[in-house]
Design a protein around this motif. Structure first.
Motif, PDB file in Angstrom:
ATOM      1  N   LEU A  42     -14.851  25.912 -13.353  1.00 59.44           N
ATOM      2  CA  LEU A  42     -15.906  25.451 -14.259  1.00 59.44           C
ATOM      3  C   LEU A  42     -15.970  23.933 -14.328  1.00 59.44           C
ATOM      4  N   PHE A  43     -14.805  23.268 -14.336  1.00 57.20           N
ATOM      5  CA  PHE A  43     -14.805  21.802 -14.357  1.00 57.20           C
ATOM      6  C   PHE A  43     -15.494  21.248 -13.110  1.00 57.20           C
ATOM      7  N   ALA A  44     -15.387  21.945 -11.980  1.00 59.50           N
ATOM      8  CA  ALA A  44     -16.036  21.507 -10.738  1.00 59.50           C
ATOM      9  C   ALA A  44     -17.497  21.950 -10.671  1.00 59.50           C
ATOM     10  N   CYS A  45     -17.835  22.985 -11.406  1.00 56.39           N
ATOM     11  CA  CYS A  45     -19.168  23.592 -11.334  1.00 56.39           C
ATOM     12  C   CYS A  45     -20.265  22.684 -11.895  1.00 56.39           C
ATOM     13  N   LEU A  46     -20.002  22.096 -13.045  1.00 58.74           N
ATOM     14  CA  LEU A  46     -21.044  21.299 -13.699  1.00 58.74           C
ATOM     15  C   LEU A  46     -21.515  20.121 -12.848  1.00 58.74           C
ATOM     16  N   PRO A  47     -20.611  19.284 -12.299  1.00 57.40           N
ATOM     17  CA  PRO A  47     -21.090  18.189 -11.452  1.00 57.40           C
ATOM     18  C   PRO A  47     -21.869  18.690 -10.227  1.00 57.40           C
ATOM     19  N   ARG A  48     -21.484  19.849  -9.724  1.00 55.89           N
ATOM     20  CA  ARG A  48     -22.173  20.420  -8.569  1.00 55.89           C
ATOM     21  C   ARG A  48     -23.618  20.780  -8.921  1.00 55.89           C
ATOM     22  N   VAL A  49     -23.816  21.352 -10.096  1.00 52.90           N
ATOM     23  CA  VAL A  49     -25.163  21.761 -10.512  1.00 52.90           C
ATOM     24  C   VAL A  49     -26.010  20.542 -10.884  1.00 52.90           C
ATOM     25  N   ILE A  50     -25.439  19.628 -11.651  1.00 56.47           N
ATOM     26  CA  ILE A  50     -26.180  18.452 -12.111  1.00 56.47           C
ATOM     27  C   ILE A  50     -26.463  17.505 -10.954  1.00 56.47           C
ATOM     28  N   GLY A  51     -25.505  17.357 -10.063  1.00 57.49           N
ATOM     29  CA  GLY A  51     -25.695  16.513  -8.883  1.00 57.49           C
ATOM     30  C   GLY A  51     -24.786  15.299  -8.885  1.00 57.49           C
ATOM     31  N   GLN A  52     -24.111  15.110  -7.786  1.00 54.86           N
ATOM     32  CA  GLN A  52     -23.197  13.977  -7.635  1.00 54.86           C
ATOM     33  C   GLN A  52     -23.956  12.650  -7.662  1.00 54.86           C
ATOM     34  N   ALA A  55     -24.600  11.631 -11.249  1.00 58.94           N
ATOM     35  CA  ALA A  55     -23.357  11.149 -11.870  1.00 58.94           C
ATOM     36  C   ALA A  55     -23.005   9.750 -11.356  1.00 58.94           C
ATOM     37  N   ALA A  56     -23.175   9.538 -10.067  1.00 59.75           N
ATOM     38  CA  ALA A  56     -22.875   8.219  -9.496  1.00 59.75           C
ATOM     39  C   ALA A  56     -23.777   7.150 -10.100  1.00 59.75           C
ATOM     40  N   ASN A  57     -25.053   7.467 -10.302  1.00 60.08           N
ATOM     41  CA  ASN A  57     -25.983   6.517 -10.922  1.00 60.08           C
ATOM     42  C   ASN A  57     -25.607   6.246 -12.377  1.00 60.08           C
ATOM     43  N   GLU A  58     -25.191   7.274 -13.093  1.00 60.91           N
ATOM     44  CA  GLU A  58     -24.765   7.082 -14.487  1.00 60.91           C
ATOM     45  C   GLU A  58     -23.532   6.187 -14.561  1.00 60.91           C
ATOM     46  N   GLN A  59     -22.610   6.400 -13.646  1.00 61.25           N
ATOM     47  CA  GLN A  59     -21.355   5.651 -13.657  1.00 61.25           C
ATOM     48  C   GLN A  59     -21.583   4.157 -13.430  1.00 61.25           C
ATOM     49  N   HIS A  67     -25.936   8.706 -20.303  1.00 60.02           N
ATOM     50  CA  HIS A  67     -26.536   9.934 -20.813  1.00 60.02           C
ATOM     51  C   HIS A  67     -25.455  10.702 -21.591  1.00 60.02           C
ATOM     52  N   PRO A  68     -25.818  11.395 -22.683  1.00 60.75           N
ATOM     53  CA  PRO A  68     -24.817  12.144 -23.450  1.00 60.75           C
ATOM     54  C   PRO A  68     -23.984  13.122 -22.611  1.00 60.75           C
ATOM     55  N   LEU A  69     -24.608  13.736 -21.612  1.00 57.91           N
ATOM     56  CA  LEU A  69     -23.863  14.661 -20.752  1.00 57.91           C
ATOM     57  C   LEU A  69     -22.807  13.918 -19.934  1.00 57.91           C
ATOM     58  N   PHE A  70     -23.133  12.715 -19.474  1.00 58.01           N
ATOM     59  CA  PHE A  70     -22.154  11.946 -18.716  1.00 58.01           C
ATOM     60  C   PHE A  70     -21.029  11.463 -19.629  1.00 58.01           C
ATOM     61  N   ARG A  71     -21.355  11.133 -20.876  1.00 55.60           N
ATOM     62  CA  ARG A  71     -20.313  10.762 -21.845  1.00 55.60           C
ATOM     63  C   ARG A  71     -19.335  11.930 -22.033  1.00 55.60           C
ATOM     64  N   LEU A  72     -19.901  13.114 -22.134  1.00 56.59           N
ATOM     65  CA  LEU A  72     -19.089  14.319 -22.279  1.00 56.59           C
ATOM     66  C   LEU A  72     -18.197  14.507 -21.060  1.00 56.59           C
ATOM     67  N   HIS A  73     -18.788  14.338 -19.888  1.00 58.42           N
ATOM     68  CA  HIS A  73     -18.035  14.451 -18.629  1.00 58.42           C
ATOM     69  C   HIS A  73     -16.863  13.467 -18.606  1.00 58.42           C
ATOM     70  N   GLU A  74     -17.121  12.244 -18.998  1.00 61.78           N
ATOM     71  CA  GLU A  74     -16.070  11.223 -18.985  1.00 61.78           C
ATOM     72  C   GLU A  74     -14.993  11.500 -20.030  1.00 61.78           C
ATOM     73  N   ALA A  75     -15.380  12.025 -21.187  1.00 64.10           N
ATOM     74  CA  ALA A  75     -14.394  12.371 -22.216  1.00 64.10           C
ATOM     75  C   ALA A  75     -13.472  13.480 -21.720  1.00 64.10           C
ATOM     76  N   VAL A  76     -14.030  14.457 -21.043  1.00 63.13           N
ATOM     77  CA  VAL A  76     -13.224  15.561 -20.518  1.00 63.13           C
ATOM     78  C   VAL A  76     -12.356  15.079 -19.356  1.00 63.13           C
ATOM     79  N   ARG A  77     -12.902  14.227 -18.517  1.00 69.14           N
ATOM     80  CA  ARG A  77     -12.111  13.675 -17.416  1.00 69.14           C
ATOM     81  C   ARG A  77     -10.909  12.904 -17.965  1.00 69.14           C
ATOM     82  N   ALA A  78     -11.123  12.113 -19.007  1.00 65.71           N
ATOM     83  CA  ALA A  78     -10.027  11.350 -19.625  1.00 65.71           C
ATOM     84  C   ALA A  78      -8.990  12.287 -20.245  1.00 65.71           C
TER      85      ALA A  78
END
Length: 123
Positions: A42-52, A55-59, A67-78
């Motif tokens: 599941l942790f790998a699934c979301l970036p795959r669906v949203i698109g790398q 995510a690269a542009n958000e970073q 974007h709030p979704l990218f903030r969430l992604h970064e919080a979980v990654r941390a």
């Protein structure tokens, strides 16, 4: 019991082969040697669906404009980085609100992909 845990859709279809974990998502077969649990998938699934690319542009942007979704992604990654223990095959951490939201969204997108066509305009 499966219906209570997973609902009325198709069951989770997975297998292990030559050190890989394989998971069927609709008519697609995804695999990785890194997945030890369904949560890893599941942790790998979301970036795959949203698109790398997204995510690269958000970073590239400042954290204030993420974007709030990218903030969430970064919080979980941390969180995952903070609790990573190299000597353990399966990692664990206390479930946070961010992790619950992230996994919930990833699971919902997995269910859509596994049971119905996810429309590009939805993502």
């Amino acid at each position: 019991q499966r219906e209570q845990q997973q609902g009325l859709g198709k069951p989770i279809i997975y297998a292990e082969f030559n050190g890989y974990r394989l998971v069927a998502v609709g008519s697609e077969l995804l695999w990785s040697k890194e997945w030890r649990t369904f949560h890893d998938f599941l942790f790998a699934c979301l970036p795959r669906v949203i698109g790398q690319e997204w995510a690269a542009n958000e970073q590239k942007q400042s954290p204030d404009s993420w974007h709030p979704l990218f903030r969430l992604h970064e919080a979980v990654r941390a969180l995952r980085f903070e609790h990573h223990v190299p000597s353990r095959t399966i990692q664990s951490a206390t479930l946070t609100g961010a992790a619950a939201a992230y996994l919930g969204l990833a699971y919902a997108l997995y269910l859509l992909g596994h049971n119905a066509a996810v429309q590009d305009r939805l993502v």
